[in-house]
Design a protein around this motif. Structure first.
Motif, PDB file in Angstrom:
ATOM      1  N   HIS A  37      -0.409  67.028  55.690  1.00  0.00           N
ATOM      2  CA  HIS A  37      -0.880  65.748  56.238  1.00  0.00           C
ATOM      3  C   HIS A  37      -1.892  65.915  57.358  1.00  0.00           C
ATOM      4  O   HIS A  37      -1.865  66.903  58.092  1.00  0.00           O
ATOM      5  N   PHE A  38      -2.747  64.917  57.487  1.00  0.00           N
ATOM      6  CA  PHE A  38      -3.686  64.840  58.604  1.00  0.00           C
ATOM      7  C   PHE A  38      -3.038  64.014  59.707  1.00  0.00           C
ATOM      8  O   PHE A  38      -2.695  62.848  59.498  1.00  0.00           O
ATOM      9  N   GLY A  39      -2.850  64.649  60.856  1.00  0.00           N
ATOM     10  CA  GLY A  39      -2.303  63.911  61.993  1.00  0.00           C
ATOM     11  C   GLY A  39      -3.360  63.745  63.060  1.00  0.00           C
ATOM     12  O   GLY A  39      -3.913  62.671  63.246  1.00  0.00           O
ATOM     13  N   CYS A  40      -3.662  64.825  63.762  1.00  0.00           N
ATOM     14  CA  CYS A  40      -4.611  64.767  64.873  1.00  0.00           C
ATOM     15  C   CYS A  40      -5.977  65.337  64.515  1.00  0.00           C
ATOM     16  O   CYS A  40      -6.979  64.970  65.122  1.00  0.00           O
ATOM     17  N   GLY A  41      -5.995  66.261  63.576  1.00  0.00           N
ATOM     18  CA  GLY A  41      -7.267  66.902  63.222  1.00  0.00           C
ATOM     19  C   GLY A  41      -7.780  67.848  64.281  1.00  0.00           C
ATOM     20  O   GLY A  41      -8.928  68.283  64.221  1.00  0.00           O
ATOM     21  N   GLY A  43      -5.571  70.482  65.763  1.00  0.00           N
ATOM     22  CA  GLY A  43      -4.677  71.609  66.012  1.00  0.00           C
ATOM     23  C   GLY A  43      -3.566  71.323  67.001  1.00  0.00           C
ATOM     24  O   GLY A  43      -3.010  72.245  67.603  1.00  0.00           O
ATOM     25  N   GLU A  44      -3.206  70.058  67.167  1.00  0.00           N
ATOM     26  CA  GLU A  44      -2.233  69.707  68.194  1.00  0.00           C
ATOM     27  C   GLU A  44      -0.873  69.245  67.654  1.00  0.00           C
ATOM     28  O   GLU A  44       0.111  69.284  68.388  1.00  0.00           O
ATOM     29  N   CYS A  45      -0.801  68.774  66.402  1.00  0.00           N
ATOM     30  CA  CYS A  45       0.433  68.102  65.964  1.00  0.00           C
ATOM     31  C   CYS A  45       1.230  68.857  64.906  1.00  0.00           C
ATOM     32  O   CYS A  45       2.418  68.629  64.732  1.00  0.00           O
ATOM     33  N   GLY A  46       0.584  69.720  64.144  1.00  0.00           N
ATOM     34  CA  GLY A  46       1.295  70.526  63.139  1.00  0.00           C
ATOM     35  C   GLY A  46       1.528  69.841  61.810  1.00  0.00           C
ATOM     36  O   GLY A  46       2.122  70.447  60.908  1.00  0.00           O
ATOM     37  N   ALA A  47       1.066  68.607  61.631  1.00  0.00           N
ATOM     38  CA  ALA A  47       1.311  67.904  60.365  1.00  0.00           C
ATOM     39  C   ALA A  47       0.636  68.597  59.179  1.00  0.00           C
ATOM     40  O   ALA A  47       1.048  68.404  58.029  1.00  0.00           O
ATOM     41  N   CYS A  48      -0.374  69.378  59.468  1.00  0.00           N
ATOM     42  CA  CYS A  48      -1.177  70.026  58.414  1.00  0.00           C
ATOM     43  C   CYS A  48      -0.777  71.476  58.173  1.00  0.00           C
ATOM     44  O   CYS A  48      -1.504  72.206  57.501  1.00  0.00           O
ATOM     45  N   ASN A  58      -2.503  75.874  61.305  1.00  0.00           N
ATOM     46  CA  ASN A  58      -2.952  74.488  61.164  1.00  0.00           C
ATOM     47  C   ASN A  58      -4.145  74.473  60.216  1.00  0.00           C
ATOM     48  O   ASN A  58      -5.198  75.047  60.535  1.00  0.00           O
ATOM     49  N   CYS A  60      -6.031  72.022  59.495  1.00  0.00           N
ATOM     50  CA  CYS A  60      -7.098  71.100  59.906  1.00  0.00           C
ATOM     51  C   CYS A  60      -8.192  71.795  60.692  1.00  0.00           C
ATOM     52  O   CYS A  60      -9.326  71.324  60.714  1.00  0.00           O
TER      53      CYS A  60
HETATM   54 FE1  FES Z   1      -2.669  67.861  63.739  1.00  0.00          FE
HETATM   55 FE2  FES Z   1      -3.720  69.652  62.062  1.00  0.00          FE
HETATM   56  S1  FES Z   1      -3.609  67.520  61.806  1.00  0.00           S
HETATM   57  S2  FES Z   1      -2.613  70.025  63.899  1.00  0.00           S
END
Ligand code: FES
Length: 151
Positions: A37-41, A43-48, A58, A60
């Protein structure tokens, strides 16, 4: 523009794209693998999070060129509905998710941890998930699920 070749979920893959394209964009946009998933784009959230040669990264902020000749594993390659991974079985058993947006990234970070440490402590799991955000606050159930998967 040279194609970039890598092994994706066990399959040799060749992509014709700008080598600076983020891996996440290639996975979701070109390959239809939408589990990451795309969260923050940023490198901060880990969704990717995906695995690159068994290390959690990450996707993204990972350029396509940097995965050339390497092995990438996404949540689609971790297990399947017919043959779920131990982590997937454990997350279901522990009801360890709410909205589920962060889930694939969390599972890939956990998979990387279990590859290097088959019997992690709660503290080691917390450290491994340090870069994976869960806005629902389900981390405690996730830690139980990862302990269950490792048992
Ligand atoms: Fe948040 Fe990649 S989308 S770390």
């Amino acid at each position: 523009m040279p194609n970039v070749r890598f092994r994706l979920n066990g399959v040799e893959t060749e992509i014709d794209a700008d080598p600076d394209t983020p891996l996440l964009n290639v996975l979701r946009g070109q390959l239809g693998l939408t589990g990451s998933h795309f969260g923050c784009g940023a490198g901060e959230c880990g969704a990717c999070t995906v695995l690159l040669d068994d290390h959690a990264i990450n996707s993204c902020d990972t350029p396509l060129w940097s995965v050339a000749d390497k092995t990438v594993t996404t949540i689609e390659g971790l297990g399947s509905a017919d043959a779920p991974h131990a982590l997937q079985r454990a997350f279901i058993a522990e009801q360890a998710m709410q909205c589920g947006y962060c889930l694939s990234g969390i599972m890939m970070s956990a998979a990387a941890l279990l590859k290097r440490n088959a019997n992690p402590t709660s503290a080691e799991i917390k450290a491994a998930l340090d870069r994976n955000l869960c806005r629902c606050g389900s981390h405690n159930r996730m830690i139980r699920a990862i302990l269950r998967a490792a048992a």
